[in-house]
Each structure stands twice: as structure tokens, then as C-alpha cells.
Design an enzyme around this catalytic site. Structure first.
Site, short mmCIF file in Angstrom:
data_model
loop_
_atom_site.label_atom_id
_atom_site.label_comp_id
_atom_site.label_asym_id
_atom_site.label_seq_id
_atom_site.Cartn_x
_atom_site.Cartn_y
_atom_site.Cartn_z
N ASP A 92 -7.21 -2.12 -7.25
CA ASP A 92 -7.70 -2.80 -5.94
C ASP A 92 -8.00 -4.15 -6.36
O ASP A 92 -8.28 -4.60 -7.71
CB ASP A 92 -8.99 -2.14 -5.34
CG ASP A 92 -9.25 -2.68 -4.00
OD1 ASP A 92 -8.63 -2.22 -3.14
OD2 ASP A 92 -10.32 -3.37 -3.99
N ARG A 150 -3.14 6.85 1.38
CA ARG A 150 -3.47 7.74 2.32
C ARG A 150 -2.47 8.59 3.09
O ARG A 150 -2.67 9.41 3.68
CB ARG A 150 -4.88 7.18 2.89
CG ARG A 150 -5.99 7.39 2.06
CD ARG A 150 -6.95 6.77 2.73
NE ARG A 150 -6.89 5.41 3.13
CZ ARG A 150 -7.83 4.62 3.83
NH1 ARG A 150 -8.93 5.02 4.23
NH2 ARG A 150 -7.45 3.17 4.06
N TYR A 195 -15.38 -11.53 0.13
CA TYR A 195 -15.89 -10.11 -0.03
C TYR A 195 -17.13 -10.30 -0.76
O TYR A 195 -18.10 -9.56 -0.35
CB TYR A 195 -15.04 -9.02 -0.61
CG TYR A 195 -13.83 -8.58 -0.08
CD1 TYR A 195 -14.26 -7.59 1.28
CD2 TYR A 195 -12.76 -8.93 -0.07
CE1 TYR A 195 -13.13 -7.17 2.18
CE2 TYR A 195 -11.54 -8.26 0.76
CZ TYR A 195 -11.96 -7.34 1.82
OH TYR A 195 -10.96 -6.82 2.38
N ARG A 206 -7.07 12.47 -4.18
CA ARG A 206 -8.38 11.86 -3.64
C ARG A 206 -9.42 12.91 -3.31
O ARG A 206 -10.54 12.66 -3.42
CB ARG A 206 -8.14 10.93 -2.44
CG ARG A 206 -7.78 9.66 -3.03
CD ARG A 206 -8.60 8.58 -3.47
NE ARG A 206 -9.68 7.95 -2.48
CZ ARG A 206 -10.77 8.65 -2.03
NH1 ARG A 206 -11.40 9.56 -2.96
NH2 ARG A 206 -11.54 7.93 -1.26
N ARG A 257 0.88 -1.25 0.10
CA ARG A 257 0.06 -0.02 -0.02
C ARG A 257 0.87 1.13 0.00
O ARG A 257 0.55 2.16 0.43
CB ARG A 257 -0.97 0.08 1.31
CG ARG A 257 -1.91 -1.08 1.27
CD ARG A 257 -3.29 -0.55 0.30
NE ARG A 257 -4.02 -1.90 0.35
CZ ARG A 257 -5.10 -1.74 1.20
NH1 ARG A 257 -5.58 -0.61 1.77
NH2 ARG A 257 -6.10 -2.84 1.07
O1 1CP Z 1 0.10 0.72 -3.18
C1 1CP Z 1 -0.50 -0.18 -3.08
O2 1CP Z 1 -0.24 -1.13 -2.54
C2 1CP Z 1 -1.54 -0.48 -4.50
C3 1CP Z 1 -2.98 -0.56 -3.99
C4 1CP Z 1 -4.04 -1.36 -3.38
C5 1CP Z 1 -3.70 -2.62 -3.14
C6 1CP Z 1 -2.42 -3.65 -3.40
C7 1CP Z 1 -4.92 -0.92 -2.95
C8 1CP Z 1 -5.42 0.62 -2.81
N1 1CP Z 1 -5.58 -1.96 -2.57
C9 1CP Z 1 -5.03 -3.18 -2.76
C10 1CP Z 1 -5.20 -4.51 -2.30
C11 1CP Z 1 -6.43 -4.81 -1.63
N2 1CP Z 1 -7.53 -4.19 -1.47
C12 1CP Z 1 -6.34 -5.99 -0.72
C13 1CP Z 1 -5.12 -6.79 -0.46
C14 1CP Z 1 -4.21 -6.24 0.37
C15 1CP Z 1 -4.40 -6.28 1.88
O3 1CP Z 1 -4.78 -7.28 2.57
O4 1CP Z 1 -4.50 -5.02 2.43
C16 1CP Z 1 -7.61 -5.93 0.14
C17 1CP Z 1 -8.00 -6.95 1.09
C18 1CP Z 1 -8.32 -4.89 -0.59
C19 1CP Z 1 -9.76 -4.51 -0.28
C20 1CP Z 1 -9.67 -3.14 0.01
N3 1CP Z 1 -9.96 -2.13 -0.87
C21 1CP Z 1 -9.77 -2.56 1.29
C22 1CP Z 1 -9.78 -3.24 2.57
C23 1CP Z 1 -11.01 -3.55 3.47
C24 1CP Z 1 -10.92 -4.58 4.73
O5 1CP Z 1 -11.44 -5.52 4.48
O6 1CP Z 1 -10.23 -4.21 5.46
C25 1CP Z 1 -9.94 -1.20 1.24
C26 1CP Z 1 -10.00 -0.30 2.19
C27 1CP Z 1 -9.95 -1.00 -0.07
C28 1CP Z 1 -10.13 0.26 -0.77
C29 1CP Z 1 -8.58 0.87 -1.07
N4 1CP Z 1 -7.74 0.29 -1.86
C30 1CP Z 1 -6.66 0.90 -2.11
C31 1CP Z 1 -6.88 1.93 -1.29
C32 1CP Z 1 -5.66 2.99 -1.16
C33 1CP Z 1 -7.94 1.93 -0.77
C34 1CP Z 1 -8.59 3.10 0.24
C35 1CP Z 1 -9.54 3.89 -0.58
C36 1CP Z 1 -9.33 5.48 -0.50
O7 1CP Z 1 -8.35 6.18 -0.93
O8 1CP Z 1 -10.08 6.06 0.19
#
Ligand code: 1CP
Length: 343
Positions: free
Chosen positions: A75, A30, A150, A39, A26
Site C-alpha cells: 500500500d 477484494r 492522507y 484476508r 488493484r
Molecule cells: O493490486 C494492486 O494494485 C496492488 C495493491 C495496492 C495498491 C497499488 C493496494 C492494496 N493499495 C494500492 C495503492 C493505494 N492505496 C492508493 C493508490 C491507488 C489508488 O488511487 O487507488 C491509494 C490512494 C491507497 C490508499 C488506500 N489503502 C485506500 C484508498 C482509501 C481512499 O482514500 O479511498 C484503501 C482502501 C487502502 C487499503 C487497501 N490497499 C490495498 C487494498 C486491497 C486495500 C483494501 C484493504 C483490504 O483488503 O481490506
């Protein structure tokens, strides 16, 4: 191999390197003010669908830190939307109609990446053109069990009790869904590699919620299907096995090049079970980025000592960086890993 092979790719293959590669899960996100600025103007969905903006936020951490790898901003749920499932990010994925019947499973469309998610491949092409040669680009997807979690729960959850109960109550529908997801992710990951992704990573964020027998029975087979389906692609395959310290014996049977581990698992102990043919990635606790600069160094030393000498270690956090993290702490982490491991 030539001397200018990027250290990240060499380490994925277990080769000796001039310094240990480091990147941060990640890393585009943020905790970076420049990400928050983007964003503030566009929603998350729009960000993932705009190749220019996805490229921009992917490059942000690369401009700031001496990172050794980049991961395309997207994502794990993006290809799921491409398969016809409507969802929103709040900020985690929320699905209005969770998938819980065979009819819904059969209605999922097999993905055609060029038609359903062309912006991902365009973002990869743009980003590759903007990255320095020594920083490879990683493409990724969610593991079938994590995506299943999910899809069945319909929202993020700590325990994912609904999908875990569903997997027991409806083993056949569950297996069919995960098989379908596996086949879609093979096609999706191949398209990312064709567009220029130089390594592919599978995020098993929630398989660690299962006991070892269920993990081996439910989560592992579709992962094996993906990894075997990608063997001709020729790029390193990374399997991030969150909270899977109890499942390493089954994970050792996978043909992945790299296993990513969280901080609850000892890298040294994991390496013994995984054997010499697999590199490891991880596993600093994201909480340690909140310690003093001096203590952060000690925590990095502990990870390095635990993993032991020898090639085939890519430094990373044990899970995604927290939004409250100070970017300066990331700079100190990256620089210290390099300083400490330079040959
Ligand atoms: O920089 C990076 O790593 C690339 C961006 C990235 C990746 C690899 C994002 C951006 N999401 C992911 C993968 C992802 N998404 C995973 C696998 C990694 C992990 O275990 O953390 C998972 C489970 C998700 C699902 C997801 N999407 C979540 C987690 C929800 C939960 O169950 O806790 C969230 C918060 C998102 C939205 C998201 N995806 C990425 C960001 C930066 C965000 C936040 C959105 C925003 O900017 O408001």
C-alpha cells in the site's frame, strides 16, 4: 533489444509490440475470492508485512488471467508507517495523530528501507522468483501530494478539504513535508528496483483535486524531484495522474516514461499534449466491467480508437477495479485486448 523483451516493458519505452500489454490497477484485491480467503485469515497490515502472503496475493491474478504485468501487493502508506507514523486500515488509512505542525514534520524519520520495511523487498524477491519471465513486476509508491493528503487529513476523504486548506494556510510546512516525502520515496523506490522491481509507478491519486496553478505549484515539484532522483535507476517510470486532464501541459515536462490516465481524460487528446516521447496507460472506466460481454468489447474498442494507432499504449482501467467486479469480466477484458491488438 532482444525479441524476448516482455511486451509491457517494450510498450513503456514506446516500442512496437506483438500485442498490447494489459494489466489492471488493484488486480490483487477484494474482487477475487482467493484474495478474500487470505484476508479472512489475516488482517491487511499483517498481509503487507508477510513476504510469503504478499507474494501469494500478488500472484493470484497472474494465475487466473493472461496479464502482462504484475504489481507488488502493498500500500502507498506502508513506507509512511516505516517513517514512524502509526496508522490503521479501515479499510482506507486512518492516522490517529494527523501531521499538522513543523515539529511533526521534522520528527518524521527518513526511511531506511532495509531497516524499516524489509518485508517489501523480500516480497519483491519472492514474487520475481514466482513470476513467468514475460510478466514484469512493478514496484510503486504514492506521490508526495497524495501521501500529504492522507497525513494531514488523517483519513480518506472525497474532497480532502483539510489538506488543501492546510497547503494554503501553511505553504512552507506543506512544501517541507512534501520534500521530505519525495526524498523518502526516492530511497524507497530505489530499494524496490534493487530488489527486482522492473518498473516503478507513482500514484497521484489526489493531485487532480487541485486547480492547474496549484497543481503546478504544489503537487508537481516533489514529483519532478522523485522522477529526476530516479533517472539513473534504468527502469521505466510510470506516473498515474488521476483526474489530471487539466494538468497535462505541466505533466508533459516530467521525465516519466509512461503517464497513466483516468477515463475522464481522452487518451488521444492527452497524447497530443504529452508528445511522442511518452507512453500512456489506461483508461477504461471500472464501471464498464459491469456491462454485457458484447458491450465490454465495444467499450474496449472505444478506448483503443481514442488512443489511436501506434506503440506506447498499455491497456488498463482508469482507476482501481471495484470489489464487486465479476472476475470473469476481467478475463474477458484481458483476452479481448490481446485478440484485438495482436499484430
Ligand atoms: O493490486 C494492486 O494494485 C496492488 C495493491 C495496492 C495498491 C497499488 C493496494 C492494496 N493499495 C494500492 C495503492 C493505494 N492505496 C492508493 C493508490 C491507488 C489508488 O488511487 O487507488 C491509494 C490512494 C491507497 C490508499 C488506500 N489503502 C485506500 C484508498 C482509501 C481512499 O482514500 O479511498 C484503501 C482502501 C487502502 C487499503 C487497501 N490497499 C490495498 C487494498 C486491497 C486495500 C483494501 C484493504 C483490504 O483488503 O481490506
Amino acid at each position: 533489444m532482444t525479441n524476448d523483451e516482455p511486451v509491457f516493458l517494450a510498450a513503456c519505452r514506446g516500442k512496437p509490440v506483438s500485442h498490447m500489454p494489459v494489466w489492471v490497477m488493484r488486480q490483487a484485491g477484494r474482487y477475487l475470492p482467493e484474495y478474500r480467503a487470505v484476508r479472512a485469515k489475516v488482517g491487511f497490515t499483517e498481509l503487507t508485512r508477510s513476504p510469503e502472503l504478499a507474494c501469494e496475493v500478488t500472484l493470484q491474478p497472474i494465475r487466473r488471467f493472461a496479464l502482462d504485468a504484475s504489481i507488488i501487493f502493498s500500500d502507498i502508506m506502508v513506507p509512511i508507517e516505516g517513517m514512524g507514523v502509526a496508522l490503521e486500515y479501515a479499510p482506507g488509512p486512518v492516522i490517529a495523530e494527523p501531521v499538522r505542525t513543523l515539529k511533526q514534520v521534522e520528527a518524521l524519520r527518513p526511511i531506511v528501507p532495509e531497516r524499516d520495511v524489509p518485508f517489501v523487498m523480500e516480497a519483491i524477491k519472492l514474487t520475481r522468483a514466482g513470476l513467468p519471465k514475460h510478466v514484469p513486476l512493478i514496484g510503486f509508491a504514492g506521490s508526495p501530494f497524495t501521501l500529504f493528503s492522507y497525513l494531514v487529513a488523517g483519513k480518506p476523504s472525497k474532497e480532502f478539504s483539510v489538506p488543501r486548506a492546510f497547503a494554503q494556510a501553511e505553504p512552507e510546512i506543506s512544501a517541507r513535508l512534501m520534500e521530505k516525502l519525495a526524498d523518502a520515496m526516492i530511497v524507497y523506490l530505489k530499494a524496490q528496483a534493487n530488489a527486482g522491481a522492473q518498473a516503478l509507478m507513482l500514484f497521484e491519486s489526489w493531485g487532480g483535486l487541485l486547480g492547474p496553478n496549484d497543481y503546478a505549484r504544489i503537487a508537481l515539484p516533489p514529483v519532478k524531484r522523485i522522477i529526476d532522483g530516479l533517472k539513473d535507476v534504468g527502469v521505466p517510470l510510470i506516473y498515474f495522474a488521476n483526474q489530471c486532464g487539466g494538468n497535462l501541459a505541466s505533466i508533459a515536462t516530467l521525465n516519466a516514461d509512461v503517464i497513466g490516465l483516468d477515463w475522464r481524460t481522452s487518451l488521444g487528446a492527452a497524447r497530443k499534449v504529452l508528445g511522442p516521447g511518452k507512453a500512456v496507460q489506461g483508461n477504461l472506466d471500472p464501471a464498464h466491467l459491469f456491462s454485457s460481454p458484447e458491450n465490454l468489447k465495444k467499450r474496449v474498442d472505444e478506448v483503443l480508437a481514442d488512443a489511436g494507432p501506434g506503440p506506447g499504449h498499455i491497456f488498463n482501467l482508469g482507476h482501481g477495479i471495484w470489489p464487486e467486479t465479476d472476475p470473469d469480466s476481467v478475463a474477458r477484458l484481458v483476452d479481448y485486448v490481446h485478440e484485438r491488438t495482436r499484430a
